[in-house]
Write a protein that holds these residues in place. Structure first.
Motif, PDB file in Angstrom:
ATOM      1  N   PRO A  24      -5.098   2.830 -21.639  1.00 22.29           N
ATOM      2  CA  PRO A  24      -5.020   4.291 -21.486  1.00 22.29           C
ATOM      3  C   PRO A  24      -4.120   4.781 -20.356  1.00 22.29           C
ATOM      4  CG  PRO A  24      -7.016   3.480 -20.496  1.00 22.29           C
ATOM      5  CD  PRO A  24      -6.360   2.294 -21.163  1.00 22.29           C
ATOM      6  N   VAL A  33      -4.181  11.112 -26.335  1.00 23.51           N
ATOM      7  CA  VAL A  33      -5.579  11.453 -26.072  1.00 23.51           C
ATOM      8  C   VAL A  33      -5.737  12.966 -25.925  1.00 23.51           C
ATOM      9  CG1 VAL A  33      -7.458  11.257 -24.383  1.00 23.51           C
ATOM     10  CG2 VAL A  33      -6.191   9.216 -25.088  1.00 23.51           C
ATOM     11  N   ILE A  42     -11.259  13.560 -31.151  1.00 32.21           N
ATOM     12  CA  ILE A  42     -11.520  12.508 -30.165  1.00 32.21           C
ATOM     13  C   ILE A  42     -12.994  12.134 -30.221  1.00 32.21           C
ATOM     14  CG2 ILE A  42     -12.052  13.974 -28.180  1.00 32.21           C
ATOM     15  CD1 ILE A  42      -9.857  11.750 -26.947  1.00 32.21           C
ATOM     16  N   ASP A  44     -15.573  10.173 -27.782  1.00 32.84           N
ATOM     17  CA  ASP A  44     -15.748   9.596 -26.450  1.00 32.84           C
ATOM     18  C   ASP A  44     -16.979   8.701 -26.456  1.00 32.84           C
ATOM     19  OD1 ASP A  44     -15.983   8.951 -23.782  1.00 32.84           O
ATOM     20  OD2 ASP A  44     -15.771  11.010 -23.071  1.00 32.84           O
ATOM     21  N   VAL A  54      -8.125   2.791 -25.539  1.00 34.64           N
ATOM     22  CA  VAL A  54      -8.013   3.883 -26.487  1.00 34.64           C
ATOM     23  C   VAL A  54      -7.794   3.251 -27.857  1.00 34.64           C
ATOM     24  CG1 VAL A  54      -6.664   5.893 -27.178  1.00 34.64           C
ATOM     25  CG2 VAL A  54      -7.083   5.444 -24.752  1.00 34.64           C
ATOM     26  N   LEU A  64     -12.346   6.652 -27.371  1.00 32.62           N
ATOM     27  CA  LEU A  64     -12.254   6.193 -25.994  1.00 32.62           C
ATOM     28  C   LEU A  64     -13.355   5.163 -25.765  1.00 32.62           C
ATOM     29  CD1 LEU A  64     -11.798   9.643 -24.218  1.00 32.62           C
ATOM     30  CD2 LEU A  64     -10.045   8.147 -25.200  1.00 32.62           C
TER      31      LEU A  64
END
Length: 90
Positions: A24, A33, A42, A44, A54, A64
């Motif tokens: 990342p 991102v 996204i 997380d 990532v 993530l």
């Protein structure tokens, strides 16, 4: 059955949906991102911890993960060593 990859803290991703696993820290990945965050695509999975990888999926989702790309590759079973060559002692 589709195989899965454990990406930490009980989270998994489908192995056949992963396009890339990236570090990342580079600017292009940071932009990717941010674009995914803006688009609402996204995921997380860090549980508030530092993002260490990532994961780009074929659906356009960006995941993530709190573990390194190397660890994810090892868990995916894609880490292959070069085959040993026989010694040429003749």
């Amino acid at each position: 059955m589709n195989s899965v990859i454990n990406i930490g803290y009980g989270n998994i991703v489908m192995k056949n949906r992963v396009v890339a696993v990236l570090d990342p820290e580079s600017a292009p990945v940071k932009r990717t991102v941010q674009n995914a965050r803006d688009a609402g695509s996204i995921i997380d999975a860090t549980y508030g911890r530092r993002t260490r990888a990532v994961i780009i999926c074929d659906s356009g989702h960006v995941v993530l993960a709190p573990i390194t790309p190397e660890t994810i590759a090892a868990r995916a079973g894609d880490r292959q060593e070069a085959p040993e060559r026989p010694a040429d002692d003749e």
